[in-house]
Each structure stands twice: as structure tokens, then as C-alpha cells.
Design a protein around this motif. Structure first.
Motif, PDB file in Angstrom:
ATOM      1  N   TYR A  55       0.822  -1.224   0.000  1.00  0.00           N
ATOM      2  CA  TYR A  55       0.000   0.000   0.000  1.00  0.00           C
ATOM      3  C   TYR A  55       0.848   1.264   0.000  1.00  0.00           C
ATOM      4  O   TYR A  55       0.411   2.313  -0.464  1.00  0.00           O
ATOM      5  CB  TYR A  55      -0.952   0.021   1.206  1.00  0.00           C
ATOM      6  CG  TYR A  55      -1.817  -1.199   1.259  1.00  0.00           C
ATOM      7  CD1 TYR A  55      -2.817  -1.395   0.313  1.00  0.00           C
ATOM      8  CD2 TYR A  55      -1.627  -2.182   2.229  1.00  0.00           C
ATOM      9  CE1 TYR A  55      -3.605  -2.534   0.334  1.00  0.00           C
ATOM     10  CE2 TYR A  55      -2.410  -3.322   2.258  1.00  0.00           C
ATOM     11  CZ  TYR A  55      -3.396  -3.494   1.309  1.00  0.00           C
ATOM     12  OH  TYR A  55      -4.161  -4.615   1.330  1.00  0.00           O
ATOM     13  N   GLY A  56       2.036   1.179   0.583  1.00  0.00           N
ATOM     14  CA  GLY A  56       2.903   2.358   0.669  1.00  0.00           C
ATOM     15  C   GLY A  56       3.799   2.516  -0.542  1.00  0.00           C
ATOM     16  O   GLY A  56       4.525   3.506  -0.645  1.00  0.00           O
ATOM     17  N   GLY A  57       3.792   1.511  -1.431  1.00  0.00           N
ATOM     18  CA  GLY A  57       4.662   1.567  -2.601  1.00  0.00           C
ATOM     19  C   GLY A  57       6.126   1.350  -2.261  1.00  0.00           C
ATOM     20  O   GLY A  57       7.017   1.774  -2.990  1.00  0.00           O
ATOM     21  N   GLY A  58       6.368   0.692  -1.126  1.00  0.00           N
ATOM     22  CA  GLY A  58       7.742   0.470  -0.665  1.00  0.00           C
ATOM     23  C   GLY A  58       8.137   1.533   0.341  1.00  0.00           C
ATOM     24  O   GLY A  58       7.458   2.557   0.477  1.00  0.00           O
ATOM     25  N   ASP A  80       6.829   4.999   4.856  1.00  0.00           N
ATOM     26  CA  ASP A  80       6.688   5.053   3.401  1.00  0.00           C
ATOM     27  C   ASP A  80       6.166   6.418   2.996  1.00  0.00           C
ATOM     28  O   ASP A  80       5.677   7.182   3.819  1.00  0.00           O
ATOM     29  CB  ASP A  80       5.772   3.925   2.890  1.00  0.00           C
ATOM     30  CG  ASP A  80       4.329   4.072   3.337  1.00  0.00           C
ATOM     31  OD1 ASP A  80       3.679   5.071   2.970  1.00  0.00           O
ATOM     32  OD2 ASP A  80       3.828   3.184   4.056  1.00  0.00           O
ATOM     33  N   GLN A  81       6.331   6.723   1.700  1.00  0.00           N
ATOM     34  CA  GLN A  81       5.846   7.994   1.146  1.00  0.00           C
ATOM     35  C   GLN A  81       4.658   7.733   0.213  1.00  0.00           C
ATOM     36  O   GLN A  81       4.503   8.404  -0.806  1.00  0.00           O
ATOM     37  CB  GLN A  81       6.975   8.687   0.369  1.00  0.00           C
ATOM     38  CG  GLN A  81       7.762   9.693   1.204  1.00  0.00           C
ATOM     39  CD  GLN A  81       8.815   9.003   2.059  1.00  0.00           C
ATOM     40  OE1 GLN A  81       9.671   8.310   1.522  1.00  0.00           O
ATOM     41  NE2 GLN A  81       8.728   9.176   3.368  1.00  0.00           N
ATOM     42  N   GLY A  82       3.854   6.752   0.594  1.00  0.00           N
ATOM     43  CA  GLY A  82       2.708   6.367  -0.222  1.00  0.00           C
ATOM     44  C   GLY A  82       1.509   7.273  -0.002  1.00  0.00           C
ATOM     45  O   GLY A  82       1.648   8.396   0.494  1.00  0.00           O
ATOM     46  N   PRO A  83       0.316   6.776  -0.342  1.00  0.00           N
ATOM     47  CA  PRO A  83      -0.896   7.601  -0.287  1.00  0.00           C
ATOM     48  C   PRO A  83      -1.387   7.910   1.129  1.00  0.00           C
ATOM     49  O   PRO A  83      -2.240   8.779   1.304  1.00  0.00           O
ATOM     50  CB  PRO A  83      -1.931   6.751  -1.030  1.00  0.00           C
ATOM     51  CG  PRO A  83      -1.443   5.352  -0.875  1.00  0.00           C
ATOM     52  CD  PRO A  83       0.058   5.438  -0.881  1.00  0.00           C
ATOM     53  N   GLY A  84      -0.839   7.199   2.124  1.00  0.00           N
ATOM     54  CA  GLY A  84      -1.292   7.425   3.493  1.00  0.00           C
ATOM     55  C   GLY A  84      -2.617   6.734   3.779  1.00  0.00           C
ATOM     56  O   GLY A  84      -3.202   6.082   2.902  1.00  0.00           O
ATOM     57  N   ILE A  85      -3.079   6.864   5.001  1.00  0.00           N
ATOM     58  CA  ILE A  85      -4.327   6.231   5.452  1.00  0.00           C
ATOM     59  C   ILE A  85      -5.255   7.340   5.928  1.00  0.00           C
ATOM     60  O   ILE A  85      -4.942   8.051   6.889  1.00  0.00           O
ATOM     61  CB  ILE A  85      -4.052   5.235   6.601  1.00  0.00           C
ATOM     62  CG1 ILE A  85      -3.052   4.158   6.152  1.00  0.00           C
ATOM     63  CG2 ILE A  85      -5.350   4.608   7.091  1.00  0.00           C
ATOM     64  CD1 ILE A  85      -2.597   3.232   7.264  1.00  0.00           C
ATOM     65  N   ALA A  86      -6.398   7.490   5.251  1.00  0.00           N
ATOM     66  CA  ALA A  86      -7.311   8.588   5.579  1.00  0.00           C
ATOM     67  C   ALA A  86      -7.968   8.362   6.945  1.00  0.00           C
ATOM     68  O   ALA A  86      -8.078   9.275   7.747  1.00  0.00           O
ATOM     69  CB  ALA A  86      -8.366   8.726   4.490  1.00  0.00           C
ATOM     70  N   ASN A 121      -0.239  10.947   6.987  1.00  0.00           N
ATOM     71  CA  ASN A 121      -0.752  12.141   6.322  1.00  0.00           C
ATOM     72  C   ASN A 121      -1.228  11.735   4.948  1.00  0.00           C
ATOM     73  O   ASN A 121      -0.401  11.345   4.119  1.00  0.00           O
ATOM     74  CB  ASN A 121       0.348  13.195   6.155  1.00  0.00           C
ATOM     75  CG  ASN A 121       0.741  13.816   7.469  1.00  0.00           C
ATOM     76  OD1 ASN A 121      -0.094  13.977   8.357  1.00  0.00           O
ATOM     77  ND2 ASN A 121       2.004  14.156   7.599  1.00  0.00           N
ATOM     78  N   PRO A 122      -2.550  11.801   4.705  1.00  0.00           N
ATOM     79  CA  PRO A 122      -3.036  11.449   3.383  1.00  0.00           C
ATOM     80  C   PRO A 122      -2.267  12.197   2.293  1.00  0.00           C
ATOM     81  O   PRO A 122      -2.068  13.399   2.388  1.00  0.00           O
ATOM     82  CB  PRO A 122      -4.510  11.844   3.427  1.00  0.00           C
ATOM     83  CG  PRO A 122      -4.868  11.655   4.865  1.00  0.00           C
ATOM     84  CD  PRO A 122      -3.647  12.075   5.645  1.00  0.00           C
ATOM     85  N   GLY A 123      -1.783  11.448   1.334  1.00  0.00           N
ATOM     86  CA  GLY A 123      -1.010  12.037   0.243  1.00  0.00           C
ATOM     87  C   GLY A 123       0.481  12.093   0.509  1.00  0.00           C
ATOM     88  O   GLY A 123       1.261  12.362  -0.393  1.00  0.00           O
ATOM     89  N   ARG A 124       0.879  11.860   1.751  1.00  0.00           N
ATOM     90  CA  ARG A 124       2.296  12.017   2.083  1.00  0.00           C
ATOM     91  C   ARG A 124       2.971  10.760   2.588  1.00  0.00           C
ATOM     92  O   ARG A 124       4.194  10.616   2.468  1.00  0.00           O
ATOM     93  CB  ARG A 124       2.466  13.087   3.139  1.00  0.00           C
ATOM     94  CG  ARG A 124       2.130  14.459   2.615  1.00  0.00           C
ATOM     95  CD  ARG A 124       2.421  15.439   3.676  1.00  0.00           C
ATOM     96  NE  ARG A 124       2.976  16.669   3.139  1.00  0.00           N
ATOM     97  CZ  ARG A 124       3.590  17.560   3.890  1.00  0.00           C
ATOM     98  NH1 ARG A 124       3.785  17.326   5.172  1.00  0.00           N
ATOM     99  NH2 ARG A 124       4.037  18.672   3.362  1.00  0.00           N
TER     100      ARG A 124
END
Ligand code: ATP
Ligand code: MG
Length: 134
Positions: A55-58, A80-86, A121-124
Motif C-alpha cells: 500500500y505504501g509503494g515500498g 513510506d511515502q505512499g498515499p497514506g491512510i485517511a 498524512n493522506p497524500g504524504r
């Protein structure tokens, strides 16, 4: 509290998840955790590494050996620097998944860890920290 040792594992593939398990086991043994505690933290780490990858893209795992007085412990920080969890509460709920999983990993990792914190942070991106003391 003193940080005695610190090392990192990059999480970019399924092989890296296997390495996470091996490294966490080795460091848990180093600080003197018993077999049951080793297995708990390795299992939690495995689930968190999977999520970092899927989910985090690594991302990265930092493993620290800690000392507080005569107590030793191990702390794991997954980032991770993925989409985050809302909605973190929702993500922790058993059965909630946005992938094809069982939705048990995050809640399971929390149950297995006496110290557990998650910031996102969603998006971060997402950071999950767990620790286990001897
Ligand atoms: N690092 C992350 N970045 C973004 N979303 C995440 C991250 N970790 C977990 N999530 C979200 O939280 C949900 C629940 O995670 P959890 O590990 O409990 O279940 P799962 O991975 O979907 O299934 P399972 O772990 O049981 O195979 C995921 O489906 C995903 O939407
Ligand atoms: Mg999972």
C-alpha cells in the motif's frame, strides 16, 4: 533511554519482507527477547512490511536496539511515502481492506505489540512504530 544500535532495511520486494523477518529476529535475539516475544515482533514486522510494500509503494524499516536502565528492547519504525491512510481507526478494524487481503494485518500487528503508534498524512505517507522490551 539510549539507542544502542540502529540499522535500516529497504522494503521494495517480497524478498525484502523475508529480510525484514530475518533482521528483526536477529536483533530481537540480540536484546535478549525470549522465543515467544521474538515471534510476536517478527509476525508484527512481517505484516507491517507487507503493508509498506503493498500500500505504501515500498519504504524503509529502521531497527533500533534500546536500553533504559537495565531494560533492553527493540524498536521498529516503518516509513513510506505512499498515499497514506485517511481513516486510521477504520484501517485498524479487523476485516477492513482496500486490497485483496483479509484486513487483519494492521490490527494484528497492534495486538501483538505493547507499544504501537501510527501516524499518517493522506497524500504524504505513513509511519508505524512498534517496540518490545525484554
Ligand atoms: N502503509 C500503508 N499505506 C497506505 N494504506 C495502508 C498502509 N497500511 C495499511 N493500509 C490500509 O489499511 C488497510 C488495512 O490493512 P491490514 O494490514 O489490516 O489489511 P490488509 O493488508 O488489507 O490485509 P491483510 O494484512 O490481512 O493481508 C489496507 O487494506 C490499506 O487500505
Ligand atoms: Mg496487511
Amino acid at each position: 533511554m539510549t539507542v544502542l544500535t540502529s540499522s535500516s532495511v529497504q522494503i521494495r520486494s517480497g524478498d525484502d519482507v523475508v529480510r525484514v523477518r530475518q533482521e528483526v529476529r536477529a536483533r530481537a535475539i540480540e536484546v535478549g527477547l525470549g522465543l515467544v516475544d521474538q515471534t510476536k515482533i517478527v509476525t508484527a514486522a512481517s505484516e507491517l512490511a507487507r503493508n509498506t510494500l503493498d500500500y505504501g509503494g515500498g519504504g524503509t524499516l529502521m531497527i533500533e536496539g534500546l536500553q533504559e536502565g537495565s531494560r533492553k528492547g527493540v524498536r521498529l519504525t516503518f516509513e513510506d511515502q505512499g498515499p497514506g491512510i485517511a481513516d486510521i481507526e477504520k484501517a485498524l478494524t479487523d476485516g477492513y481492506t482496500t486490497g485483496g487481503g483479509l484486513g487483519l494485518g494492521l490490527g494484528g500487528a497492534k495486538s501483538l505489540s505493547k507499544e504501537f503508534s501510527i501516524a499518517s498524512n493522506p497524500g504524504r505517507g505513513t509511519r508505524v512504530v512498534i517496540a518490545r522490551w525484554k
